[in-house]
Design a protein around this motif. Structure first.
Motif, PDB file in Angstrom:
ATOM      1  N   ASP A 162      38.517   6.471  10.855  1.00  0.00           N
ATOM      2  CA  ASP A 162      37.349   7.065  10.198  1.00  0.00           C
ATOM      3  C   ASP A 162      37.563   7.051   8.688  1.00  0.00           C
ATOM      4  OD1 ASP A 162      36.368   7.782  12.769  1.00  0.00           O
ATOM      5  OD2 ASP A 162      37.512   9.651  12.700  1.00  0.00           O
ATOM      6  N   SER A 164      35.591   8.178   4.736  1.00  0.00           N
ATOM      7  CA  SER A 164      34.501   8.893   4.073  1.00  0.00           C
ATOM      8  C   SER A 164      34.717   8.853   2.565  1.00  0.00           C
ATOM      9  CB  SER A 164      34.411  10.346   4.553  1.00  0.00           C
ATOM     10  OG  SER A 164      35.559  11.073   4.172  1.00  0.00           O
ATOM     11  N   ASP A 184      32.431   6.416  10.828  1.00  0.00           N
ATOM     12  CA  ASP A 184      33.298   6.795  11.943  1.00  0.00           C
ATOM     13  C   ASP A 184      33.501   5.586  12.852  1.00  0.00           C
ATOM     14  OD1 ASP A 184      33.456   9.372  11.020  1.00  0.00           O
ATOM     15  OD2 ASP A 184      31.861  10.140  12.312  1.00  0.00           O
ATOM     16  N   ASN A 185      34.720   5.437  13.372  1.00  0.00           N
ATOM     17  CA  ASN A 185      35.070   4.295  14.213  1.00  0.00           C
ATOM     18  C   ASN A 185      34.796   2.986  13.472  1.00  0.00           C
ATOM     19  OD1 ASN A 185      35.831   2.644  16.322  1.00  0.00           O
ATOM     20  ND2 ASN A 185      34.271   3.365  17.747  1.00  0.00           N
ATOM     21  N   ARG A 210      30.731   2.455  16.229  1.00  0.00           N
ATOM     22  CA  ARG A 210      30.731   2.586  14.779  1.00  0.00           C
ATOM     23  C   ARG A 210      29.463   3.319  14.328  1.00  0.00           C
ATOM     24  NH1 ARG A 210      30.368  -2.480  13.261  1.00  0.00           N
ATOM     25  NH2 ARG A 210      32.608  -2.874  13.105  1.00  0.00           N
TER      26      ARG A 210
END
Length: 220
Positions: A162, A164, A184-185, A210
């Protein structure tokens, strides 16, 4: 649902857990490295477990009570402030479970591990924040192979990444805006989180694919 239908309600009793745990934490390297660790053992009386029961109409798996199960485990986490702006984290969980008491109809489950109890879970993460309000973070999450229900196939282990990034914008007078994007993923890992054979073919649940998102938060 009428009596005799393929799926009708089943009753199960309450459960009780007796657990003993030892826990400790410390900081070293002038507070830059924080460590936490715990070890535990437990005995689970009348555990409610997926696959321990069966629907009276179809015989398909259902949640039911075993007589007893037990487990032991260890958890460890560390956080390291490499610089004022960069921090690294690591987490590890180890778990051993065993079904130690069954009814006559559940004898095939005696000695097996409990469902939804992977022996190993772990994560590694890093986060960086800049002086201009920009920050980025990422982590890798690992889940070891485990059963999702008694009497079913074992699920494979998997690892997911993950990421960000965010930006904090100060507006003055205590007001601010935060914009954050995440993935994410990242590598679109395909994995199962549940599987169960049934009279109508089976149930399977897959993990989140994803996922890309963007959010904005305003404080005033």
């Amino acid at each position: 649902m009428p009596t005799g239908a393929p799926f009708s309600a089943i009753a199960f009793s309450g459960d009780r857990i007796k657990q003993h745990e030892i826990y400790g934490r410390t900081t070293v390297m002038d507070g830059a490295l924080g460590l936490k660790a715990s070890a535990f053992v437990y005995r689970w009386e009348d555990p409610q477990v997926s696959g321990a029961g069966a629907y009276p109409g179809s015989g398909d798996p259902a949640i039911g009570n075993l007589l007893e199960a037990q487990g032991k485990g260890f958890e460890f986490s560390a956080r390291y402030s490499a610089t004022d702006r960069l921090s690294l984290t690591a987490n590890l969980g180890l778990l051993e479970t065993e079904i130690t008491g069954t009814t006559a109809s559940q004898a095939a489950f005696q000695g097996l591990e409990l469902p939804r109890a992977p022996k190993t879970t772990a994560s590694l993460g890093a986060a960086w924040s800049g002086s201009n309000g920009f920050d980025v973070a990422g982590q890798v999450r690992f889940v070891g192979s485990h059963f999702s229900a008694l009497g079913q196939d074992k699920l494979d282990s998997y690892a997911v990444v993950d990421l960000s990034a965010g930006y904090d914008w100060a507006l003055g007078n205590g007001n601010s805006v935060r914009i954050e994007a995440f993935v994410d993923n990242v590598f679109d890992e395909r994995y199962q989180t549940f599987t169960e054979a049934t009279s109508f073919g089976g149930l399977n649940k897959v993990g989140q694919p994803r996922t890309i998102g963007l959010s904005a938060t305003v404080e005033f």
